[in-house]
Enzyme design. Structure first.
Site, mmCIF file in Angstrom:
data_model
loop_
_atom_site.group_PDB
_atom_site.id
_atom_site.type_symbol
_atom_site.label_atom_id
_atom_site.label_comp_id
_atom_site.label_asym_id
_atom_site.label_seq_id
_atom_site.Cartn_x
_atom_site.Cartn_y
_atom_site.Cartn_z
ATOM 1 N N HIS A 127 0.782 -1.046 0.035
ATOM 2 C CA HIS A 127 0.009 0.051 -0.107
ATOM 3 C C HIS A 127 0.873 1.080 -0.045
ATOM 4 O O HIS A 127 2.067 1.248 0.548
ATOM 5 C CB HIS A 127 -0.842 -0.013 1.381
ATOM 6 C CG HIS A 127 -1.670 -1.093 1.566
ATOM 7 N ND1 HIS A 127 -3.065 -1.183 1.219
ATOM 8 C CD2 HIS A 127 -1.452 -2.354 2.139
ATOM 9 C CE1 HIS A 127 -3.629 -2.572 1.549
ATOM 10 N NE2 HIS A 127 -2.541 -3.054 1.838
ATOM 11 N N TYR B 297 -1.656 -1.787 9.035
ATOM 12 C CA TYR B 297 -0.500 -2.441 8.404
ATOM 13 C C TYR B 297 0.465 -3.207 9.159
ATOM 14 O O TYR B 297 0.641 -2.699 10.639
ATOM 15 C CB TYR B 297 0.481 -1.359 7.640
ATOM 16 C CG TYR B 297 -0.533 -0.341 6.729
ATOM 17 C CD1 TYR B 297 -1.202 -1.080 5.800
ATOM 18 C CD2 TYR B 297 -0.934 0.743 7.024
ATOM 19 C CE1 TYR B 297 -2.046 -0.136 4.881
ATOM 20 C CE2 TYR B 297 -1.532 1.824 6.319
ATOM 21 C CZ TYR B 297 -2.269 1.140 5.113
ATOM 22 O OH TYR B 297 -3.092 1.905 4.277
ATOM 23 N N HIS C 280 -2.445 -3.203 -3.302
ATOM 24 C CA HIS C 280 -3.862 -3.206 -2.867
ATOM 25 C C HIS C 280 -4.834 -2.711 -4.005
ATOM 26 O O HIS C 280 -5.972 -3.516 -4.011
ATOM 27 C CB HIS C 280 -3.937 -1.834 -1.961
ATOM 28 C CG HIS C 280 -5.142 -1.691 -1.319
ATOM 29 N ND1 HIS C 280 -5.507 -0.461 -0.702
ATOM 30 C CD2 HIS C 280 -6.209 -2.428 -0.990
ATOM 31 C CE1 HIS C 280 -6.753 -0.514 -0.115
ATOM 32 N NE2 HIS C 280 -6.995 -1.840 -0.439
ATOM 33 N N LYS D 241 -8.671 1.353 -6.571
ATOM 34 C CA LYS D 241 -8.071 2.456 -5.973
ATOM 35 C C LYS D 241 -6.731 2.200 -6.657
ATOM 36 O O LYS D 241 -6.027 1.431 -7.485
ATOM 37 C CB LYS D 241 -7.446 2.252 -4.563
ATOM 38 C CG LYS D 241 -8.689 2.209 -3.656
ATOM 39 C CD LYS D 241 -8.194 2.255 -2.179
ATOM 40 C CE LYS D 241 -9.603 2.219 -1.270
ATOM 41 N NZ LYS D 241 -9.222 2.561 0.107
ATOM 42 N N CYS E 292 -3.702 2.762 -5.272
ATOM 43 C CA CYS E 292 -2.702 2.325 -4.181
ATOM 44 C C CYS E 292 -2.046 1.043 -4.647
ATOM 45 O O CYS E 292 -2.701 0.051 -5.007
ATOM 46 C CB CYS E 292 -3.538 2.159 -2.884
ATOM 47 S SG CYS E 292 -2.619 1.559 -1.747
#
Length: 137
Positions: free
Chosen positions: A10, A39, A116, A122, A124
């Site tokens: 991420h 995380y 991710h 996204k 990300c």
């Protein structure tokens, strides 16, 4: 020890060059109702790696994939003005991330590496992590 099938990368979705830490992300996540930072590892701008959650604990970083994964977040991911996604990894972050991934693959040889964005709509982590690390053994 948990069974780990995936390592998911991420970005923190913060402006390029702005220093943040695992403690900052912990604070943000608690404000969102998490019990702690989601995380397992956070890679700082200077390449230092901070521990978030212990890998023995299920993370909170990728819906539907937390149970059998490890979440890694690098600081950055947006342009300096904060308007657009960008791969902002410093050379130190790139080296540390590669070393961390190598170490985790030694511990969990069957785990696959993903961004991710492979599991969510996204940008990300603002680069194609699956492709970049596909040959990592």
């Amino acid at each position: 020890m948990r069974k780990i099938n995936e390592i998911i990368i991420h970005c923190s979705a913060t402006r390029e060059g702005k220093p943040f830490t695992a403690a900052d992300i912990d604070r943000w996540h608690r404000q969102q109702g998490f019990r702690a930072v989601g995380y397992h590892y956070v890679v700082l701008l200077d390449g230092r790696i901070e521990i978030g959650r212990p890998i023995s604990q299920v993370g909170a970083h990728c819906r539907g994939h937390n149970t059998a994964s490890i979440g890694i977040c690098y600081i950055g991911g947006l342009t300096a003005d904060g308007r657009f996604p960008k791969d902002t990894r410093t050379s130190e972050q790139r080296r540390s991330l590669l070393l961390l991934l190598y170490t985790l693959r030694q511990m969990f040889p069957n785990a696959t590496i993903h961004g991710h964005r492979d599991f969510a709509a996204k940008e990300c982590p603002c680069f194609d992590a699956t492709k970049e690390y596909e040959g990592l053994k």
